[in-house]
Design a protein around this motif. Sequence first.
Motif, mmCIF file in Angstrom:
data_model
loop_
_atom_site.group_PDB
_atom_site.id
_atom_site.type_symbol
_atom_site.label_atom_id
_atom_site.label_comp_id
_atom_site.label_asym_id
_atom_site.label_seq_id
_atom_site.Cartn_x
_atom_site.Cartn_y
_atom_site.Cartn_z
ATOM 1 N N TYR A 1 41.897 39.424 55.757
ATOM 2 C CA TYR A 1 42.809 40.202 54.918
ATOM 3 C C TYR A 1 42.380 40.132 53.450
ATOM 4 C CZ TYR A 1 46.811 41.217 51.990
ATOM 5 O OH TYR A 1 47.616 41.714 50.974
ATOM 6 N N VAL A 2 42.090 38.922 52.965
ATOM 7 C CA VAL A 2 41.721 38.743 51.560
ATOM 8 C C VAL A 2 40.352 39.346 51.270
ATOM 9 C CG1 VAL A 2 41.161 37.007 49.804
ATOM 10 C CG2 VAL A 2 43.235 36.770 51.174
ATOM 11 N N GLN A 3 39.411 39.249 52.206
ATOM 12 C CA GLN A 3 38.100 39.872 51.994
ATOM 13 C C GLN A 3 38.240 41.376 51.792
ATOM 14 O OE1 GLN A 3 36.269 36.916 51.194
ATOM 15 N NE2 GLN A 3 34.791 38.526 51.679
ATOM 16 N N ARG A 4 39.086 41.992 52.574
ATOM 17 C CA ARG A 4 39.338 43.427 52.414
ATOM 18 C C ARG A 4 39.992 43.708 51.067
ATOM 19 N NH1 ARG A 4 38.911 48.928 52.964
ATOM 20 N NH2 ARG A 4 40.782 49.933 53.693
ATOM 21 N N LEU A 5 40.927 42.846 50.676
ATOM 22 C CA LEU A 5 41.613 42.994 49.395
ATOM 23 C C LEU A 5 40.604 42.936 48.243
ATOM 24 C CD1 LEU A 5 44.734 43.248 49.088
ATOM 25 C CD2 LEU A 5 44.741 40.880 48.300
ATOM 26 N N LYS A 6 39.723 41.953 48.298
ATOM 27 C CA LYS A 6 38.708 41.801 47.249
ATOM 28 C C LYS A 6 37.795 43.023 47.167
ATOM 29 C CE LYS A 6 38.395 36.746 47.692
ATOM 30 N NZ LYS A 6 37.557 35.645 48.227
ATOM 31 N N LEU B 1 38.505 46.008 47.584
ATOM 32 C CA LEU B 1 39.199 47.146 46.984
ATOM 33 C C LEU B 1 39.433 46.974 45.491
ATOM 34 C CD1 LEU B 1 41.911 47.659 49.757
ATOM 35 C CD2 LEU B 1 39.847 49.018 49.399
ATOM 36 N N LEU B 2 39.183 45.775 44.977
ATOM 37 C CA LEU B 2 39.496 45.460 43.591
ATOM 38 C C LEU B 2 38.282 45.733 42.698
ATOM 39 C CD1 LEU B 2 41.922 44.296 42.005
ATOM 40 C CD2 LEU B 2 40.855 42.042 42.231
ATOM 41 N N ALA B 3 38.476 46.566 41.694
ATOM 42 C CA ALA B 3 37.401 46.876 40.754
ATOM 43 C C ALA B 3 37.038 45.636 39.938
ATOM 44 C CB ALA B 3 37.841 48.006 39.827
ATOM 45 N N ALA B 4 35.851 45.637 39.354
ATOM 46 C CA ALA B 4 35.414 44.522 38.508
ATOM 47 C C ALA B 4 36.429 44.290 37.399
ATOM 48 C CB ALA B 4 34.050 44.829 37.916
ATOM 49 N N GLY B 5 36.797 43.036 37.188
ATOM 50 C CA GLY B 5 37.789 42.698 36.179
ATOM 51 C C GLY B 5 39.215 42.954 36.612
ATOM 52 N N GLY B 6 39.416 43.248 37.902
ATOM 53 C CA GLY B 6 40.751 43.566 38.398
ATOM 54 C C GLY B 6 41.640 42.341 38.535
ATOM 55 N N ARG B 7 42.937 42.593 38.727
ATOM 56 C CA ARG B 7 43.927 41.525 38.814
ATOM 57 C C ARG B 7 44.819 41.729 40.034
ATOM 58 N NH1 ARG B 7 42.517 44.674 34.895
ATOM 59 N NH2 ARG B 7 44.640 45.280 34.309
ATOM 60 N N ILE B 8 45.311 40.627 40.562
ATOM 61 C CA ILE B 8 46.249 40.651 41.685
ATOM 62 C C ILE B 8 47.487 39.857 41.302
ATOM 63 C CG2 ILE B 8 46.626 40.041 44.109
ATOM 64 C CD1 ILE B 8 43.550 40.050 44.443
ATOM 65 N N LEU B 9 48.663 40.463 41.468
ATOM 66 C CA LEU B 9 49.925 39.737 41.360
ATOM 67 C C LEU B 9 50.368 39.433 42.787
ATOM 68 C CD1 LEU B 9 52.050 38.689 39.314
ATOM 69 C CD2 LEU B 9 53.354 40.783 39.783
ATOM 70 N N GLU C 1 56.457 31.317 45.300
ATOM 71 C CA GLU C 1 55.495 31.125 44.221
ATOM 72 C C GLU C 1 54.852 32.449 43.816
ATOM 73 O OE1 GLU C 1 54.335 26.507 45.030
ATOM 74 O OE2 GLU C 1 53.004 28.002 45.913
ATOM 75 N N VAL C 2 54.589 32.582 42.536
ATOM 76 C CA VAL C 2 53.991 33.794 41.983
ATOM 77 C C VAL C 2 52.643 33.431 41.361
ATOM 78 C CG1 VAL C 2 54.300 35.756 40.424
ATOM 79 C CG2 VAL C 2 56.311 34.658 41.457
ATOM 80 N N TRP C 3 51.614 34.175 41.748
ATOM 81 C CA TRP C 3 50.250 33.893 41.315
ATOM 82 C C TRP C 3 49.653 35.095 40.598
ATOM 83 C CZ3 TRP C 3 48.460 29.018 42.532
ATOM 84 C CH2 TRP C 3 49.146 28.344 43.549
ATOM 85 N N LEU C 4 48.827 34.819 39.607
ATOM 86 C CA LEU C 4 47.967 35.832 39.008
ATOM 87 C C LEU C 4 46.535 35.490 39.409
ATOM 88 C CD1 LEU C 4 47.565 38.290 37.147
ATOM 89 C CD2 LEU C 4 47.251 36.674 35.255
ATOM 90 N N ILE C 5 45.896 36.416 40.128
ATOM 91 C CA ILE C 5 44.522 36.241 40.556
ATOM 92 C C ILE C 5 43.658 37.211 39.765
ATOM 93 C CG2 ILE C 5 43.002 36.161 42.570
ATOM 94 C CD1 ILE C 5 45.474 34.436 42.966
ATOM 95 N N GLU C 6 42.646 36.716 39.081
ATOM 96 C CA GLU C 6 41.830 37.561 38.213
ATOM 97 C C GLU C 6 40.357 37.506 38.620
ATOM 98 O OE1 GLU C 6 43.358 37.336 33.849
ATOM 99 O OE2 GLU C 6 43.734 35.367 34.751
ATOM 100 N N SER C 7 39.784 38.673 38.821
ATOM 101 C CA SER C 7 38.352 38.764 39.074
ATOM 102 C C SER C 7 37.594 38.393 37.810
ATOM 103 C CB SER C 7 37.984 40.186 39.509
ATOM 104 O OG SER C 7 36.590 40.363 39.519
ATOM 105 N N GLN C 8 36.553 37.608 37.939
ATOM 106 C CA GLN C 8 35.796 37.177 36.773
ATOM 107 C C GLN C 8 34.469 37.918 36.639
ATOM 108 O OE1 GLN C 8 36.297 32.885 35.651
ATOM 109 N NE2 GLN C 8 36.840 32.632 37.813
ATOM 110 N N SER C 9 34.306 38.967 37.457
ATOM 111 C CA SER C 9 33.060 39.741 37.389
ATOM 112 C C SER C 9 33.287 41.056 36.692
ATOM 113 C CB SER C 9 32.538 39.975 38.799
ATOM 114 O OG SER C 9 33.475 40.664 39.587
#
Length: 217
Positions: A136-141, A143-151, A209-217
């Motif tokens: 699930y998370v691999q698919r999510l990643k 779809l996320l553009a470079a520098g994208g964020r996940i709440l 719990e609430v998380w901010l996930i940030e792409s670093q690329s």
Amino acid sequence: MKDPEFWHNKWASNQIGFHLPDVNPLLTKYWHATNPRRESRVFVPLCGKSEDLIWLARHHDDVQGVELSKIAVRALFAENLYTPMVTPVTGQHELYQFDELSIYAGDYFTAPISPVDIIYDRAALIAMPEEMRSDYVQRLKSLLAAGGRILLVTLDYPQDEMAGPPFSVPKAEVETLFEGYRVSLLESDEVDAQHPKKAKKGLSRFAEEVWLIESQS
């Protein structure tokens, strides 16, 4: 998805205790942390008929969602008095469009979602059994553009005290799933068995719990 009939049956029988009738206060409280702009493209996986979609569409020009149940997708538009354009797309999917909203009815893993800047996951990861979360998370990643964020909103409780879904996804698992990303815990609302709000669940401990996930690329 594994056992899609489980979710189809939930919607068909209106057993949707996971559905919030109003906009999730955690979304309005923490959306600013994703550094959103009007033009930011947003994706909501396993979106159901969430009012969060309507709120997001008021703030963004491009909001995509995917939901397995056509019952849920149709209800979203009907309950908000929207008449969407419905288009068959690849595989077993249908695309429902109305103004800023584009909702795919069908399997999350194969829906033709366009790349996005921000992902909002309130009840998708915690709906996945442990053996499906990595995929699930691999698919999510992807779809996320470079520098994208996940709440991301998760639950943490002793898994052996409740079968789920929703499942417990503790801090260590979140960090492992999103290794290589910047992972920040924004809030942990933890209660124990003495708290009347959660005591009925029969859980000794329960945290949202609430998380901010940030792409670093």
